[in-house]
Scaffold this motif. Structure first.
Motif, PDB file in Angstrom:
ATOM      1  N   ASP A 187      34.317  50.770  32.869  1.00 20.37           N
ATOM      2  CA  ASP A 187      35.379  50.900  33.869  1.00 20.37           C
ATOM      3  C   ASP A 187      35.674  49.558  34.521  1.00 20.37           C
ATOM      4  O   ASP A 187      36.839  49.191  34.724  1.00 20.37           O
ATOM      5  CB  ASP A 187      34.968  51.913  34.947  1.00 20.37           C
ATOM      6  N   GLU A 188      34.633  48.818  34.856  1.00 17.30           N
ATOM      7  CA  GLU A 188      34.818  47.548  35.551  1.00 17.30           C
ATOM      8  C   GLU A 188      35.567  46.540  34.698  1.00 17.30           C
ATOM      9  O   GLU A 188      36.452  45.836  35.174  1.00 17.30           O
ATOM     10  CB  GLU A 188      33.461  46.984  35.976  1.00 17.30           C
ATOM     11  N   ARG A 189      35.209  46.472  33.428  1.00 19.78           N
ATOM     12  CA  ARG A 189      35.880  45.506  32.570  1.00 19.78           C
ATOM     13  C   ARG A 189      37.332  45.894  32.339  1.00 19.78           C
ATOM     14  O   ARG A 189      38.208  45.030  32.267  1.00 19.78           O
ATOM     15  CB  ARG A 189      35.149  45.388  31.227  1.00 19.78           C
ATOM     16  N   ARG A 221      38.380  37.797  38.711  1.00 20.19           N
ATOM     17  CA  ARG A 221      37.102  37.887  39.420  1.00 20.19           C
ATOM     18  C   ARG A 221      37.292  38.198  40.898  1.00 20.19           C
ATOM     19  O   ARG A 221      36.601  39.058  41.450  1.00 20.19           O
ATOM     20  CB  ARG A 221      36.323  36.582  39.234  1.00 20.19           C
ATOM     21  N   GLU A 222      38.211  37.501  41.555  1.00 18.74           N
ATOM     22  CA  GLU A 222      38.447  37.755  42.968  1.00 18.74           C
ATOM     23  C   GLU A 222      39.076  39.138  43.155  1.00 18.74           C
ATOM     24  O   GLU A 222      38.750  39.854  44.098  1.00 18.74           O
ATOM     25  CB  GLU A 222      39.346  36.672  43.560  1.00 18.74           C
ATOM     26  N   GLN A 226      37.539  42.275  45.363  1.00 17.40           N
ATOM     27  CA  GLN A 226      38.269  43.036  46.369  1.00 17.40           C
ATOM     28  C   GLN A 226      38.375  44.513  45.996  1.00 17.40           C
ATOM     29  O   GLN A 226      38.343  45.390  46.861  1.00 17.40           O
ATOM     30  CB  GLN A 226      39.655  42.420  46.571  1.00 17.40           C
ATOM     31  N   TRP A 227      38.504  44.796  44.715  1.00 17.63           N
ATOM     32  CA  TRP A 227      38.557  46.174  44.230  1.00 17.63           C
ATOM     33  C   TRP A 227      37.260  46.907  44.580  1.00 17.63           C
ATOM     34  O   TRP A 227      37.281  48.028  45.084  1.00 17.63           O
ATOM     35  CB  TRP A 227      38.793  46.153  42.728  1.00 17.63           C
ATOM     36  N   ARG A 228      36.125  46.261  44.312  1.00 24.87           N
ATOM     37  CA  ARG A 228      34.841  46.882  44.634  1.00 24.87           C
ATOM     38  C   ARG A 228      34.726  47.144  46.132  1.00 24.87           C
ATOM     39  O   ARG A 228      34.268  48.212  46.564  1.00 24.87           O
ATOM     40  CB  ARG A 228      33.684  45.971  44.192  1.00 24.87           C
ATOM     41  N   ALA A 229      35.092  46.143  46.937  1.00 29.32           N
ATOM     42  CA  ALA A 229      34.992  46.286  48.387  1.00 29.32           C
ATOM     43  C   ALA A 229      35.875  47.426  48.888  1.00 29.32           C
ATOM     44  O   ALA A 229      35.458  48.223  49.741  1.00 29.32           O
ATOM     45  CB  ALA A 229      35.372  44.973  49.070  1.00 29.32           C
ATOM     46  N   ALA A 230      37.088  47.536  48.351  1.00 29.69           N
ATOM     47  CA  ALA A 230      38.016  48.577  48.796  1.00 29.69           C
ATOM     48  C   ALA A 230      37.523  49.967  48.428  1.00 29.69           C
ATOM     49  O   ALA A 230      37.799  50.940  49.136  1.00 29.69           O
ATOM     50  CB  ALA A 230      39.397  48.330  48.194  1.00 29.69           C
ATOM     51  N   LEU A 233      32.158  50.098  46.487  1.00 28.82           N
ATOM     52  CA  LEU A 233      31.208  49.912  45.395  1.00 28.82           C
ATOM     53  C   LEU A 233      30.277  48.747  45.707  1.00 28.82           C
ATOM     54  O   LEU A 233      30.638  47.817  46.427  1.00 28.82           O
ATOM     55  CB  LEU A 233      31.948  49.650  44.084  1.00 28.82           C
ATOM     56  N   ALA A 234      29.110  48.779  45.143  1.00 29.36           N
ATOM     57  CA  ALA A 234      28.150  47.698  45.344  1.00 29.36           C
ATOM     58  C   ALA A 234      28.662  46.424  44.686  1.00 29.36           C
ATOM     59  O   ALA A 234      29.391  46.474  43.684  1.00 29.36           O
ATOM     60  CB  ALA A 234      26.800  48.090  44.746  1.00 29.36           C
ATOM     61  N   PRO A 235      28.314  45.252  45.217  1.00 28.99           N
ATOM     62  CA  PRO A 235      28.694  43.998  44.569  1.00 28.99           C
ATOM     63  C   PRO A 235      28.159  43.943  43.143  1.00 28.99           C
ATOM     64  O   PRO A 235      27.178  44.617  42.803  1.00 28.99           O
ATOM     65  CB  PRO A 235      28.023  42.928  45.453  1.00 28.99           C
ATOM     66  N   ALA A 236      28.818  43.146  42.325  1.00 27.39           N
ATOM     67  CA  ALA A 236      28.415  43.037  40.920  1.00 27.39           C
ATOM     68  C   ALA A 236      27.012  42.452  40.809  1.00 27.39           C
ATOM     69  O   ALA A 236      26.604  41.610  41.606  1.00 27.39           O
ATOM     70  CB  ALA A 236      29.399  42.151  40.169  1.00 27.39           C
ATOM     71  N   ASP A 237      26.284  42.924  39.824  1.00 28.50           N
ATOM     72  CA  ASP A 237      24.966  42.377  39.533  1.00 28.50           C
ATOM     73  C   ASP A 237      25.152  40.968  38.977  1.00 28.50           C
ATOM     74  O   ASP A 237      25.804  40.790  37.940  1.00 28.50           O
ATOM     75  CB  ASP A 237      24.254  43.261  38.514  1.00 28.50           C
ATOM     76  N   PRO A 238      24.583  39.955  39.640  1.00 24.88           N
ATOM     77  CA  PRO A 238      24.810  38.577  39.178  1.00 24.88           C
ATOM     78  C   PRO A 238      24.090  38.242  37.884  1.00 24.88           C
ATOM     79  O   PRO A 238      24.357  37.203  37.279  1.00 24.88           O
ATOM     80  CB  PRO A 238      24.262  37.741  40.338  1.00 24.88           C
ATOM     81  N   GLN A 239      23.179  39.107  37.434  1.00 26.16           N
ATOM     82  CA  GLN A 239      22.380  38.784  36.253  1.00 26.16           C
ATOM     83  C   GLN A 239      23.248  38.597  35.011  1.00 26.16           C
ATOM     84  O   GLN A 239      23.078  37.641  34.260  1.00 26.16           O
ATOM     85  CB  GLN A 239      21.350  39.893  36.009  1.00 26.16           C
ATOM     86  N   GLY A 240      24.184  39.521  34.795  1.00 21.85           N
ATOM     87  CA  GLY A 240      25.025  39.423  33.601  1.00 21.85           C
ATOM     88  C   GLY A 240      25.880  38.173  33.607  1.00 21.85           C
ATOM     89  O   GLY A 240      26.021  37.497  32.577  1.00 21.85           O
TER      90      GLY A 240
END
Length: 382
Positions: A187-189, A221-222, A226-230, A233-240
């Protein structure tokens, strides 16, 4: 690796309308932007391929109301439509019919891109067009046709790489659909790519792929942040993202060493041996990175284990080179998307040398040195 084409332009956009109102002239003009070939047969192939995509389109809103449509497909299309509304309402991207349509083209990729380089050079074989400028690949709607073209170039002694592409933008000539090829993504991609491709409709600078892709990547990316914040949703996992950056850095370092090898005065036989040694080094460094940093799990094993050559290295670096420069420009615009696009358009109108200088200067600026009201019409580095 490239996952999409990204053509569009802030000068050549045209309003959306039904395909029946158009003649074949604009469709052939679009084909010129997809790739280059000296034969009308190739142009005909591109025209036919684009027409097949266009005629498969259906309005997503209608599909969501159709009880015969699979529930899983309805869920993905509803998400795409929500992201599409968000893109216009919150990211100030074009409010048109693109990505409000769906097309099932009955294959895993919409286009296959063919990259070609000489055996002992990293210089791509360029293809140039009136609107899109020069690009480093040729696009094919048919995988067999793409493979045939690659085989011919291999017999001629060139390095080739064929990459499947799930989505592309058409410069605003047509209303681009969500494709079945895109629904294999998370979904995110899926949301991110909608933002990315609409950014290409916002701005395109001929002959500057790194600028175009870095701009669209920043918007992606930005916009996704903003989509996650609205949506809470939790911030993206920085590992990937960290793994991706490490992998790209590894490949770019290898490409730089190869460039130095090819520019040396060594005999061709020694260059060929050095080329193979470099690819062996790249694989060894990747395995070490995977074990040291990633817990032995390699997301890029498939790419690394397949044959390596010069052409396969071409796409790296194009999507990321100037992302941080655009991030700093967004800060100067104080997070105002419309003002940000205005500033990016000013950069896009600069001569290539001036534009690159301005981007370098943006990268070098400290937060305290950034002036919100400054515009990069002319930039001087200290």
């Amino acid at each position: 690796m490239p996952r999409r084409l990204g053509y569009s332009t802030f000068r050549w956009r045209r309003p959306a309308s039904n395909f029946t109102r158009w003649r074949w002239v604009p469709l052939l003009a679009l084909c010129l932007t997809l790739s280059a070939c000296s034969t009308l047969d190739y142009y005909g192939h591109l025209a036919q391929g684009q027409w097949q995509v266009l005629r498969a389109r259906q309005p997503i809103a209608a599909l969501l109301q159709d009880p015969a449509v699979d529930a899983g497909l309805r869920q993905r299309l509803a998400l795409a439509l929500e992201a599409r509304r968000f893109a216009s309402a919150e990211l100030a991207l074009a409010d048109n019919r693109s990505y409000r349509l769906y097309a099932d083209i009955q294959r895993p990729y919409v286009v296959w891109n063919l990259f070609v380089t000489p055996e002992l050079s990293l210089s791509p074989e360029l293809h140039c067009f009136p609107i899109a400028g020069c690009v480093a690949y040729r696009g094919f709607y048919s995988q067999s046709r793409a493979r045939g073209a690659a085989a011919v170039r291999q017999l001629q002694g060139f390095d080739t790489y064929l990459g499947g592409i799930e989505a592309y933008s058409t410069l605003g000539w047509f209303d681009d659909p969500i494709l079945n090829t895109m629904l294999r993504w998370s979904d995110e991609r899926l949301v991110a790519v909608i933002f990315h491709e609409l950014a290409h409709q916002q701005l395109y600078v001929a002959n500057d792929t790194a600028f175009n892709e870095s701009f669209a990547t920043f918007v992606e990316r930005e916009g996704l942040r903003q989509w996650r914040a609205a949506r809470g949703l939790a911030p993206a996992d920085p590992q990937g993202e960290r793994q991706r950056e490490q992998f790209i850095a590894l490949v770019l370092a290898s490409r730089e060493r190869l460039a130095q090898l090819y520019a040396s005065g060594l005999p061709e036989q020694q260059k060929r041996a050095g080329k193979q040694a470099e690819f062996a080094r790249l694989r060894a460094e990747y395995r070490a990175l995977r074990e040291r940093e990633w817990g032995g799990v390699g997301r890029y094993d498939g790419w690394m284990n397949a044959p390596l050559n010069n052409a396969k290295l071409l796409p790296f670096g194009l999507y990321d080179r100037w992302v941080e420069a655009f991030a700093r420009l967004f800060e100067q615009a104080e997070g105002d998307w419309s003002d940000f696009y205005r500033r990016v358009a000013i950069l896009g109108k600069l001569a290539e040398v001036e534009r690159e200088q301005a981007l370098h200067c943006l990268l070098q600026q400290s937060p305290a040195a950034r002036e919100p009201n400054s515009l990069p019409t002319k930039v001087y580095c200290n």
